[in-house]
Write a protein that holds these residues in place. Sequence first.
Motif, PDB file in Angstrom:
ATOM      1  N   ASP A 178     -28.487  25.594  21.454  1.00 20.10           N
ATOM      2  CA  ASP A 178     -28.849  25.038  22.754  1.00 20.10           C
ATOM      3  C   ASP A 178     -28.481  23.561  22.836  1.00 20.10           C
ATOM      4  N   ALA A 179     -28.690  22.845  21.736  1.00 20.37           N
ATOM      5  CA  ALA A 179     -28.395  21.415  21.728  1.00 20.37           C
ATOM      6  C   ALA A 179     -26.920  21.158  21.972  1.00 20.37           C
ATOM      7  N   LEU A 180     -26.077  22.002  21.400  1.00 25.13           N
ATOM      8  CA  LEU A 180     -24.638  21.774  21.508  1.00 25.13           C
ATOM      9  C   LEU A 180     -24.055  22.290  22.826  1.00 25.13           C
ATOM     10  N   HIS A 181     -24.782  23.193  23.494  1.00 27.68           N
ATOM     11  CA  HIS A 181     -24.144  23.861  24.626  1.00 27.68           C
ATOM     12  C   HIS A 181     -24.935  23.868  25.925  1.00 27.68           C
ATOM     13  N   SER A 182     -26.192  23.444  25.916  1.00 23.80           N
ATOM     14  CA  SER A 182     -26.967  23.485  27.150  1.00 23.80           C
ATOM     15  C   SER A 182     -26.438  22.457  28.140  1.00 23.80           C
TER      16      SER A 182
ATOM     17  N   LEU B 298     -22.415  39.421  21.357  1.00 27.36           N
ATOM     18  CA  LEU B 298     -21.615  39.531  22.575  1.00 27.36           C
ATOM     19  C   LEU B 298     -20.367  38.664  22.517  1.00 27.36           C
ATOM     20  N   ARG B 299     -20.426  37.567  21.751  1.00 26.47           N
ATOM     21  CA  ARG B 299     -19.275  36.678  21.598  1.00 26.47           C
ATOM     22  C   ARG B 299     -18.348  37.115  20.477  1.00 26.47           C
ATOM     23  N   GLY B 300     -18.647  38.247  19.835  1.00 28.57           N
ATOM     24  CA  GLY B 300     -17.786  38.748  18.781  1.00 28.57           C
ATOM     25  C   GLY B 300     -17.994  38.097  17.432  1.00 28.57           C
ATOM     26  N   LEU B 301     -19.146  37.447  17.231  1.00 30.48           N
ATOM     27  CA  LEU B 301     -19.456  36.779  15.966  1.00 30.48           C
ATOM     28  C   LEU B 301     -20.321  37.669  15.089  1.00 30.48           C
ATOM     29  N   ASP B 302     -20.425  37.290  13.817  1.00 31.08           N
ATOM     30  CA  ASP B 302     -21.362  37.952  12.929  1.00 31.08           C
ATOM     31  C   ASP B 302     -22.762  37.797  13.506  1.00 31.08           C
TER      32      ASP B 302
ATOM     33  N   ALA C 258     -19.832  28.151  27.554  1.00 29.70           N
ATOM     34  CA  ALA C 258     -21.251  28.150  27.220  1.00 29.70           C
ATOM     35  C   ALA C 258     -22.071  28.766  28.344  1.00 29.70           C
ATOM     36  N   LEU C 259     -21.796  28.362  29.582  1.00 36.19           N
ATOM     37  CA  LEU C 259     -22.537  28.914  30.709  1.00 36.19           C
ATOM     38  C   LEU C 259     -22.292  30.414  30.833  1.00 36.19           C
ATOM     39  N   ALA C 260     -21.045  30.844  30.570  1.00 39.92           N
ATOM     40  CA  ALA C 260     -20.738  32.274  30.612  1.00 39.92           C
ATOM     41  C   ALA C 260     -21.483  33.031  29.519  1.00 39.92           C
TER      42      ALA C 260
ATOM     43  N   GLU D  29     -27.963  38.658  31.345  1.00 40.94           N
ATOM     44  CA  GLU D  29     -27.720  39.904  32.079  1.00 40.94           C
ATOM     45  C   GLU D  29     -27.792  41.110  31.157  1.00 40.94           C
ATOM     46  N   THR D  30     -27.240  40.974  29.961  1.00 38.68           N
ATOM     47  CA  THR D  30     -27.262  42.092  29.017  1.00 38.68           C
ATOM     48  C   THR D  30     -28.672  42.367  28.541  1.00 38.68           C
ATOM     49  N   ALA D  31     -29.434  41.320  28.238  1.00 41.28           N
ATOM     50  CA  ALA D  31     -30.817  41.500  27.805  1.00 41.28           C
ATOM     51  C   ALA D  31     -31.633  42.207  28.878  1.00 41.28           C
ATOM     52  N   GLU D  32     -31.368  41.887  30.131  1.00 41.34           N
ATOM     53  CA  GLU D  32     -32.090  42.557  31.224  1.00 41.34           C
ATOM     54  C   GLU D  32     -31.761  44.043  31.254  1.00 41.34           C
ATOM     55  N   ARG D  33     -30.495  44.405  31.031  1.00 41.76           N
ATOM     56  CA  ARG D  33     -30.116  45.826  30.992  1.00 41.76           C
ATOM     57  C   ARG D  33     -30.827  46.540  29.830  1.00 41.76           C
ATOM     58  N   VAL D  34     -30.883  45.860  28.684  1.00 43.11           N
ATOM     59  CA  VAL D  34     -31.547  46.460  27.525  1.00 43.11           C
ATOM     60  C   VAL D  34     -33.031  46.698  27.827  1.00 43.11           C
ATOM     61  N   ILE D  35     -33.678  45.714  28.419  1.00 42.69           N
ATOM     62  CA  ILE D  35     -35.100  45.843  28.737  1.00 42.69           C
ATOM     63  C   ILE D  35     -35.322  46.987  29.726  1.00 42.69           C
TER      64      ILE D  35
END
Length: 541
Positions: A221-225, A262-266, A283-285, A292-298
């Motif tokens: 968050d610090a690096l990208h908010s 979702l970003r393709g990372l470990d 970052a915003l994307a 949006e994905t978390a909402e679908r999961v919930i």
Amino acid sequence: MLEERHDPEPLERRPEARTFKVEDLLAELRLGRVRIPPFQRGIRWKWQDAAKFFDSLYRGYPVGTLLFWETGAEPADVHFGSVHISAQARTDALWVVDGQQRLVSLARVMLAPEPNLDDFALYFDLDQRSFVRPPEDLTEDPSRWLPMTEVLDSERLMQWAFEHVTNNSVRRERAFTLGRRIRDYEIPAYLVRTTREETLREVFGRTNSSGVSLSQTEVFDALHSARGPVRPATLGQIVSALEALDFGRVEEKLLYRLLRTLRGLDVIERADDGPRHLSEAEALAAYRETAETAERVIQFFRADAGIPRYELLPYKKPFVLLGKFFKHYPNPRPRSRDLLARWVWRGALNGAHRGDTVSTRASLERIVSGSEDTSVQRLLELVKARPRALPDAADPFNFRHATSKLQALALLDLKPRDLESGAPIGLDLLAGPQEQVLSMPAITERDSGALAKSVANRLLHPKGPGLRRLLVEVVDPVILASHGISEDAIEALRRDDIDGFFAARARVLRNHFDRFFARHARWNEPDRPSLAALMVDDEEV
């Protein structure tokens, strides 16, 4: 991509090294020049930490170096606990990069509008020369306790001393000494001036890379908010937005794992990964996609899997796996949703969802792009083994364990009713927003064998005194059945036969559990893919 490294840009100008007297620093804060950027973590210090900090100032001990970013700022209402400041637009605002806890403590202790108003309120004990919480009875010896809100202004401190310390020159001199030491203490600071926010974030990441550092989610968050009004701009904001779905409070660390996936990372960030960098748009994307994905999961957990609250998830691993699935297939076919619900329950019952890093990585690889049905079938292969035993009503109950969460879900399926009114008990009455645990009080605290520690001694019911008394007074069999209590069980309880009550209730719950878990896992039903996946195009024959 997040994996890409880059050589950070050097600062256009070397940081300016200077010192701020405490009184000058707080003057700048009062003027609205000091700002807290949104990428900073929330307040972690307690009043005890603030007391130690002020004790260091008083004794002349080092308190660390502050780091500011000098740049422009829009008008804003700035809050430091109970201290509210209407800050005007500035071209020379000091955004706090390192030192938030210290600065906020200074403001809350010394600038609070009333001595006892803020949770960080401190007094100086002029006899013991120590910083303490507000005394319970200030009238007993008012000259002993100096409110720290009186210390910043020398004239105000002098007026307090001559009003309250009339016959004790030692206390008066100690008050004046305290004031001088605190006001005149010089805190070293660096001022970074750069037009590139990316460079500033690089500085922030390195500043917090050692010692008592930020968590991985906080560093991200610090690096990208964003400093602007765009939302969501932090993982914390995603957590708050998801709470509106009445699913409970999803942990930031789980959302961070989802974001990485979702970003393709470990899925798990290694200690030697170092800070990751995204452009502002990326970052915003990433934040938006995670939300949006978390909402679908919930929505899937609630509507398809029948799991209504986050704290009822037996294991957290499916949250991330479903997130990857919904990334590739945001609107899966009904058959896929049905099979995924079986996958959730089977893995919870046989322990396949137990989330060590190796198994999580292997499970994520089962989800492939381009074939929804293949992904579902490959996930089902991971949970095909039937458990040797299902959760039993005689098992020890501990809500932190997956077995007990499965039992709680089964009890919810009975649609419990209030023992007094008979009204259905909603989740809002059972789930504490802060506790992250359902209210499942014990019927009796009497230790009566192993079953006293089992779910047979628990009710899904709002907490309150006299639960056993309320229970024995219930005569409506519908209310009793909604808690898995038979007539034999309640009669035993009325006779004060606690062991008989537990045994009879355990038999009812055991039968219900078996039916409930079979209905959700559906072990005996075929797991064929959707008809669309089985159809072969004529041109392919």
